[in-house]
Design a protein around this motif. Sequence first.
Motif, PDB file in Angstrom:
ATOM      1  N   VAL A 205       0.852  -1.191   0.000  1.00  0.00           N
ATOM      2  CA  VAL A 205       0.000   0.000   0.000  1.00  0.00           C
ATOM      3  C   VAL A 205       0.885   1.237   0.000  1.00  0.00           C
ATOM      4  O   VAL A 205       2.094   1.162   0.236  1.00  0.00           O
ATOM      5  CB  VAL A 205      -0.934   0.037   1.233  1.00  0.00           C
ATOM      6  CG1 VAL A 205      -1.954  -1.086   1.180  1.00  0.00           C
ATOM      7  CG2 VAL A 205      -0.137  -0.014   2.530  1.00  0.00           C
ATOM      8  N   HIS A 206       0.267   2.383  -0.273  1.00  0.00           N
ATOM      9  CA  HIS A 206       1.017   3.646  -0.278  1.00  0.00           C
ATOM     10  C   HIS A 206       1.611   3.898   1.115  1.00  0.00           C
ATOM     11  O   HIS A 206       0.954   3.628   2.130  1.00  0.00           O
ATOM     12  CB  HIS A 206       0.090   4.794  -0.672  1.00  0.00           C
ATOM     13  CG  HIS A 206       0.815   6.047  -1.039  1.00  0.00           C
ATOM     14  ND1 HIS A 206       1.334   6.910  -0.101  1.00  0.00           N
ATOM     15  CD2 HIS A 206       1.123   6.589  -2.251  1.00  0.00           C
ATOM     16  CE1 HIS A 206       1.929   7.920  -0.694  1.00  0.00           C
ATOM     17  NE2 HIS A 206       1.817   7.751  -2.004  1.00  0.00           N
ATOM     18  N   ASN A 269       4.636   2.719  -3.679  1.00  0.00           N
ATOM     19  CA  ASN A 269       4.434   4.073  -4.206  1.00  0.00           C
ATOM     20  C   ASN A 269       3.765   4.067  -5.571  1.00  0.00           C
ATOM     21  O   ASN A 269       3.155   5.055  -5.980  1.00  0.00           O
ATOM     22  CB  ASN A 269       5.780   4.794  -4.305  1.00  0.00           C
ATOM     23  CG  ASN A 269       6.331   5.181  -2.944  1.00  0.00           C
ATOM     24  OD1 ASN A 269       5.791   6.033  -2.263  1.00  0.00           O
ATOM     25  ND2 ASN A 269       7.406   4.522  -2.544  1.00  0.00           N
ATOM     26  N   ASP A 270       3.896   2.968  -6.299  1.00  0.00           N
ATOM     27  CA  ASP A 270       3.384   2.885  -7.663  1.00  0.00           C
ATOM     28  C   ASP A 270       1.886   2.605  -7.729  1.00  0.00           C
ATOM     29  O   ASP A 270       1.299   2.616  -8.815  1.00  0.00           O
ATOM     30  CB  ASP A 270       4.117   1.767  -8.413  1.00  0.00           C
ATOM     31  CG  ASP A 270       4.009   0.419  -7.712  1.00  0.00           C
ATOM     32  OD1 ASP A 270       4.216   0.376  -6.480  1.00  0.00           O
ATOM     33  OD2 ASP A 270       3.720  -0.585  -8.385  1.00  0.00           O
ATOM     34  N   LEU A 271       1.258   2.386  -6.594  1.00  0.00           N
ATOM     35  CA  LEU A 271      -0.138   1.943  -6.581  1.00  0.00           C
ATOM     36  C   LEU A 271      -1.144   3.074  -6.437  1.00  0.00           C
ATOM     37  O   LEU A 271      -2.349   2.844  -6.530  1.00  0.00           O
ATOM     38  CB  LEU A 271      -0.333   0.937  -5.440  1.00  0.00           C
ATOM     39  CG  LEU A 271       0.444  -0.374  -5.576  1.00  0.00           C
ATOM     40  CD1 LEU A 271       0.444  -1.133  -4.266  1.00  0.00           C
ATOM     41  CD2 LEU A 271      -0.142  -1.226  -6.695  1.00  0.00           C
ATOM     42  N   SER A 273      -2.685   6.562  -4.193  1.00  0.00           N
ATOM     43  CA  SER A 273      -3.031   6.802  -2.787  1.00  0.00           C
ATOM     44  C   SER A 273      -3.916   5.725  -2.178  1.00  0.00           C
ATOM     45  O   SER A 273      -3.793   5.396  -1.003  1.00  0.00           O
ATOM     46  CB  SER A 273      -3.719   8.163  -2.649  1.00  0.00           C
ATOM     47  OG  SER A 273      -2.836   9.207  -2.967  1.00  0.00           O
ATOM     48  N   PHE A 274      -4.855   5.184  -2.970  1.00  0.00           N
ATOM     49  CA  PHE A 274      -5.796   4.223  -2.414  1.00  0.00           C
ATOM     50  C   PHE A 274      -5.715   2.854  -3.090  1.00  0.00           C
ATOM     51  O   PHE A 274      -6.582   2.015  -2.885  1.00  0.00           O
ATOM     52  CB  PHE A 274      -7.219   4.772  -2.509  1.00  0.00           C
ATOM     53  CG  PHE A 274      -7.480   5.911  -1.557  1.00  0.00           C
ATOM     54  CD1 PHE A 274      -7.883   5.670  -0.270  1.00  0.00           C
ATOM     55  CD2 PHE A 274      -7.284   7.220  -1.967  1.00  0.00           C
ATOM     56  CE1 PHE A 274      -8.110   6.717   0.620  1.00  0.00           C
ATOM     57  CE2 PHE A 274      -7.506   8.278  -1.099  1.00  0.00           C
ATOM     58  CZ  PHE A 274      -7.921   8.023   0.208  1.00  0.00           C
ATOM     59  N   GLY A 275      -4.663   2.626  -3.864  1.00  0.00           N
ATOM     60  CA  GLY A 275      -4.490   1.334  -4.500  1.00  0.00           C
ATOM     61  C   GLY A 275      -3.761   0.353  -3.602  1.00  0.00           C
ATOM     62  O   GLY A 275      -3.240   0.709  -2.539  1.00  0.00           O
ATOM     63  N   SER A 276      -3.712  -0.901  -4.022  1.00  0.00           N
ATOM     64  CA  SER A 276      -3.023  -1.919  -3.229  1.00  0.00           C
ATOM     65  C   SER A 276      -2.732  -3.152  -4.071  1.00  0.00           C
ATOM     66  O   SER A 276      -3.341  -3.373  -5.126  1.00  0.00           O
ATOM     67  CB  SER A 276      -3.868  -2.331  -2.016  1.00  0.00           C
ATOM     68  OG  SER A 276      -5.027  -3.030  -2.445  1.00  0.00           O
ATOM     69  N   GLU A 277      -1.807  -3.954  -3.581  1.00  0.00           N
ATOM     70  CA  GLU A 277      -1.540  -5.277  -4.143  1.00  0.00           C
ATOM     71  C   GLU A 277      -1.483  -6.266  -2.990  1.00  0.00           C
ATOM     72  O   GLU A 277      -0.888  -5.989  -1.948  1.00  0.00           O
ATOM     73  CB  GLU A 277      -0.223  -5.307  -4.909  1.00  0.00           C
ATOM     74  CG  GLU A 277       0.083  -6.671  -5.519  1.00  0.00           C
ATOM     75  CD  GLU A 277       1.413  -6.737  -6.244  1.00  0.00           C
ATOM     76  OE1 GLU A 277       1.594  -7.656  -7.071  1.00  0.00           O
ATOM     77  OE2 GLU A 277       2.277  -5.880  -5.975  1.00  0.00           O
ATOM     78  N   VAL A 278      -2.115  -7.413  -3.186  1.00  0.00           N
ATOM     79  CA  VAL A 278      -2.085  -8.481  -2.183  1.00  0.00           C
ATOM     80  C   VAL A 278      -1.434  -9.702  -2.814  1.00  0.00           C
ATOM     81  O   VAL A 278      -1.816 -10.124  -3.904  1.00  0.00           O
ATOM     82  CB  VAL A 278      -3.507  -8.835  -1.695  1.00  0.00           C
ATOM     83  CG1 VAL A 278      -3.477 -10.066  -0.798  1.00  0.00           C
ATOM     84  CG2 VAL A 278      -4.121  -7.658  -0.950  1.00  0.00           C
ATOM     85  N   ILE A 279      -0.436 -10.240  -2.127  1.00  0.00           N
ATOM     86  CA  ILE A 279       0.253 -11.453  -2.588  1.00  0.00           C
ATOM     87  C   ILE A 279       0.114 -12.511  -1.492  1.00  0.00           C
ATOM     88  O   ILE A 279       0.604 -12.326  -0.376  1.00  0.00           O
ATOM     89  CB  ILE A 279       1.745 -11.186  -2.872  1.00  0.00           C
ATOM     90  CG1 ILE A 279       1.898 -10.015  -3.854  1.00  0.00           C
ATOM     91  CG2 ILE A 279       2.429 -12.436  -3.424  1.00  0.00           C
ATOM     92  CD1 ILE A 279       3.314  -9.486  -3.953  1.00  0.00           C
ATOM     93  N   ARG A 293      -6.107  -0.203  -8.247  1.00  0.00           N
ATOM     94  CA  ARG A 293      -5.678   1.170  -7.999  1.00  0.00           C
ATOM     95  C   ARG A 293      -6.724   1.956  -7.212  1.00  0.00           C
ATOM     96  O   ARG A 293      -6.439   3.042  -6.707  1.00  0.00           O
ATOM     97  CB  ARG A 293      -5.356   1.887  -9.321  1.00  0.00           C
ATOM     98  CG  ARG A 293      -4.150   1.286 -10.051  1.00  0.00           C
ATOM     99  CD  ARG A 293      -3.645   2.207 -11.136  1.00  0.00           C
ATOM    100  NE  ARG A 293      -3.077   3.435 -10.599  1.00  0.00           N
ATOM    101  CZ  ARG A 293      -1.833   3.549 -10.133  1.00  0.00           C
ATOM    102  NH1 ARG A 293      -1.025   2.499 -10.117  1.00  0.00           N
ATOM    103  NH2 ARG A 293      -1.399   4.706  -9.679  1.00  0.00           N
ATOM    104  N   GLU A 294      -7.922   1.410  -7.115  1.00  0.00           N
ATOM    105  CA  GLU A 294      -8.959   2.001  -6.278  1.00  0.00           C
ATOM    106  C   GLU A 294      -9.993   0.934  -5.969  1.00  0.00           C
ATOM    107  O   GLU A 294     -10.109  -0.070  -6.667  1.00  0.00           O
ATOM    108  CB  GLU A 294      -9.608   3.211  -6.956  1.00  0.00           C
ATOM    109  CG  GLU A 294     -10.171   2.946  -8.335  1.00  0.00           C
ATOM    110  CD  GLU A 294     -10.641   4.234  -9.012  1.00  0.00           C
ATOM    111  OE1 GLU A 294     -11.411   4.976  -8.385  1.00  0.00           O
ATOM    112  OE2 GLU A 294     -10.241   4.473 -10.154  1.00  0.00           O
ATOM    113  N   ALA A 295     -10.722   1.149  -4.901  1.00  0.00           N
ATOM    114  CA  ALA A 295     -11.688   0.153  -4.441  1.00  0.00           C
ATOM    115  C   ALA A 295     -13.024   0.273  -5.165  1.00  0.00           C
ATOM    116  O   ALA A 295     -13.337   1.306  -5.759  1.00  0.00           O
ATOM    117  CB  ALA A 295     -11.900   0.310  -2.936  1.00  0.00           C
TER     118      ALA A 295
END
Length: 351
Positions: A205-206, A269-271, A273-279, A293-295
């Motif tokens: 996340v950011h 930082n690449d995602l 402000s409100f983006g995320s990646e889950v692994i 990149r957003e919900a």
Amino acid sequence: MLGHPSSVLAPALFAVVEKMKLSGRKLLEGYLVGLEVMARLGRIFGAQAYEKSWHPTAIFGAIGACASASYLLRLSYEQTLNAIGIAASEASGIKKNFGSMTKPLHAGSAARKGIWAALMAQRGLTADSQALDGTFGFLEMFNGEAYSKQALHDRGKPLEILESGLIFKQYPCCGGLHSLLDNVIHLKRKEGIKPQEVAEIECRVHPHRIAYLDRPQVREGLDAKFSIQYCVATALLHGKVGLNHFSTESVARPETQALMKKIRITPGNDLGSFGSEVIVRYSDGRQFSATLREARGSPNFPLSEAELLRKFVDCATLIMSSSRAEKAGEALMGLDREDNVENILKLLVSD
């Protein structure tokens, strides 16, 4: 803007409209006035006020609720200036209280202060006409540095609700968590992920979100609403996140606490402000990932009316039957056609 305008404007507007026996359309007009004021302040400040530990919902909300109430009370130009000046002195709210009972109190307090400021101005209380943008004023105090004069006076921009739209939260926790939860629930449904086989869950996340959402240990529901670890673990265990998951009993469940320890948070930082990646990594070396990149609930990924109604019913059944909650929700969906909002408010009284 960063904040929750409806949580402040809705209670303020319903209170004024009920007292004055106004229509739903008039309430919506007041909402647009308050939203635009809060959004304009948000454009001027950007993320600076938030980064300086102020809570935008609270500080902008008092001004926005005041503007809405001033519009519905039909205050004169001079009275409205006084009202906003009064509200500017009342505005307050700090991020340190996130995760406590005082954080949600910010919204109700801002609504109360906004109405009170408008009523006091109606009765003749005065304030400095430059309380917002003058030296030693609201903007200088909360921003702490120079601000964009153009954002303050740019009347050519479309209304905020048309240009940026509204974000509707799916889950009863901090909005900075929502894309993470969308990712986790998607992976659980698509890949059939079994929590007991998970070795690690990496959440990217950011960095700004990590500062206040990295809470590996929580003891109560309000604190859990701001914990990546708790909310992600809950989403993976249950495939959803609802109000019932933020009780003290839910927070203390051993399976949730155990899964929380497998969650690692890293900056992305690449995602956005409100983006995320889950692994999600399994013990046998397999891994699955999802990125947003957003919900869902944002203008680009809107919730359907049925989903919005479901969310309302989920919230309202804490104090009323599901049948009554559904009836109230449907009435609210037709708010613009209601001649007297008091008719809807009668449906919102607890059983």
